[in-house]
Design a protein around this motif. Sequence first.
Motif, PDB file in Angstrom:
ATOM      1  N   ASP A   7       0.809  -1.215   0.000  1.00  0.00           N
ATOM      2  CA  ASP A   7       0.000   0.000   0.000  1.00  0.00           C
ATOM      3  C   ASP A   7       0.848   1.273   0.000  1.00  0.00           C
ATOM      4  N   CYS A   9       2.397   2.043  -2.593  1.00  0.00           N
ATOM      5  CA  CYS A   9       2.328   2.394  -4.016  1.00  0.00           C
ATOM      6  C   CYS A   9       1.800   3.822  -4.167  1.00  0.00           C
ATOM      7  N   ASN A  11       1.010   5.059  -7.239  1.00  0.00           N
ATOM      8  CA  ASN A  11       0.309   5.093  -8.530  1.00  0.00           C
ATOM      9  C   ASN A  11       1.050   5.921  -9.573  1.00  0.00           C
ATOM     10  N   CYS A  12       2.343   5.709  -9.661  1.00  0.00           N
ATOM     11  CA  CYS A  12       3.156   6.490 -10.595  1.00  0.00           C
ATOM     12  C   CYS A  12       3.075   5.975 -12.031  1.00  0.00           C
ATOM     13  N   ASP A  13       2.507   4.798 -12.211  1.00  0.00           N
ATOM     14  CA  ASP A  13       2.285   4.229 -13.552  1.00  0.00           C
ATOM     15  C   ASP A  13       3.531   3.684 -14.249  1.00  0.00           C
ATOM     16  N   GLU A  16       3.444  -0.838 -14.646  1.00  0.00           N
ATOM     17  CA  GLU A  16       2.507  -1.542 -15.531  1.00  0.00           C
ATOM     18  C   GLU A  16       3.064  -1.796 -16.927  1.00  0.00           C
ATOM     19  N   GLN A  26      -4.259  -1.584 -12.710  1.00  0.00           N
ATOM     20  CA  GLN A  26      -4.720  -0.587 -11.742  1.00  0.00           C
ATOM     21  C   GLN A  26      -5.861  -1.170 -10.938  1.00  0.00           C
ATOM     22  N   GLU A  29      -7.405   1.096  -5.482  1.00  0.00           N
ATOM     23  CA  GLU A  29      -6.651   2.181  -4.860  1.00  0.00           C
ATOM     24  C   GLU A  29      -5.206   2.259  -5.329  1.00  0.00           C
ATOM     25  N   ILE A  30      -4.601   1.112  -5.595  1.00  0.00           N
ATOM     26  CA  ILE A  30      -3.204   1.058  -6.024  1.00  0.00           C
ATOM     27  C   ILE A  30      -3.073   0.027  -7.133  1.00  0.00           C
ATOM     28  N   TYR A  31      -1.896  -0.024  -7.721  1.00  0.00           N
ATOM     29  CA  TYR A  31      -1.643  -1.070  -8.710  1.00  0.00           C
ATOM     30  C   TYR A  31      -1.589  -2.420  -8.009  1.00  0.00           C
ATOM     31  N   GLU A  32      -1.972  -3.448  -8.730  1.00  0.00           N
ATOM     32  CA  GLU A  32      -1.976  -4.794  -8.188  1.00  0.00           C
ATOM     33  C   GLU A  32      -1.350  -5.743  -9.200  1.00  0.00           C
ATOM     34  N   CYS A  54      10.423   0.713  -9.977  1.00  0.00           N
ATOM     35  CA  CYS A  54       9.595   1.260  -8.891  1.00  0.00           C
ATOM     36  C   CYS A  54      10.378   2.276  -8.065  1.00  0.00           C
TER      37      CYS A  54
END
Length: 83
Positions: A7, A9, A11-13, A16, A26, A29-32, A54
């Motif tokens: 958690d 994360c 979410n900087c993208d 992926e 996505q 709430e966060i990437y998974e 990351c």
Amino acid sequence: MSLFITDECINCDVCEPECPNDAIYQGDEIYEIEPDKCTQCVGHYDEPQCQQVCPVDCILINEEAPETQEELMAKYERLMAAK
């Protein structure tokens, strides 16, 4: 599951698009990471690419469900056969 995203994360993208198996998505709430698709990049690269990019080091190995190199390679081969 071999890898998971904590958690922390942001979410900087960046993770992926690095996943060769399209295992990262996505979440609410966060990437998974979809465990059935994650091979820790075995079969593609020497190291998990998502961990390399990351910026907050929030992608970890799930110690509760370890997978051997052989299991990861078998998963990679199944994924490639399905394409």
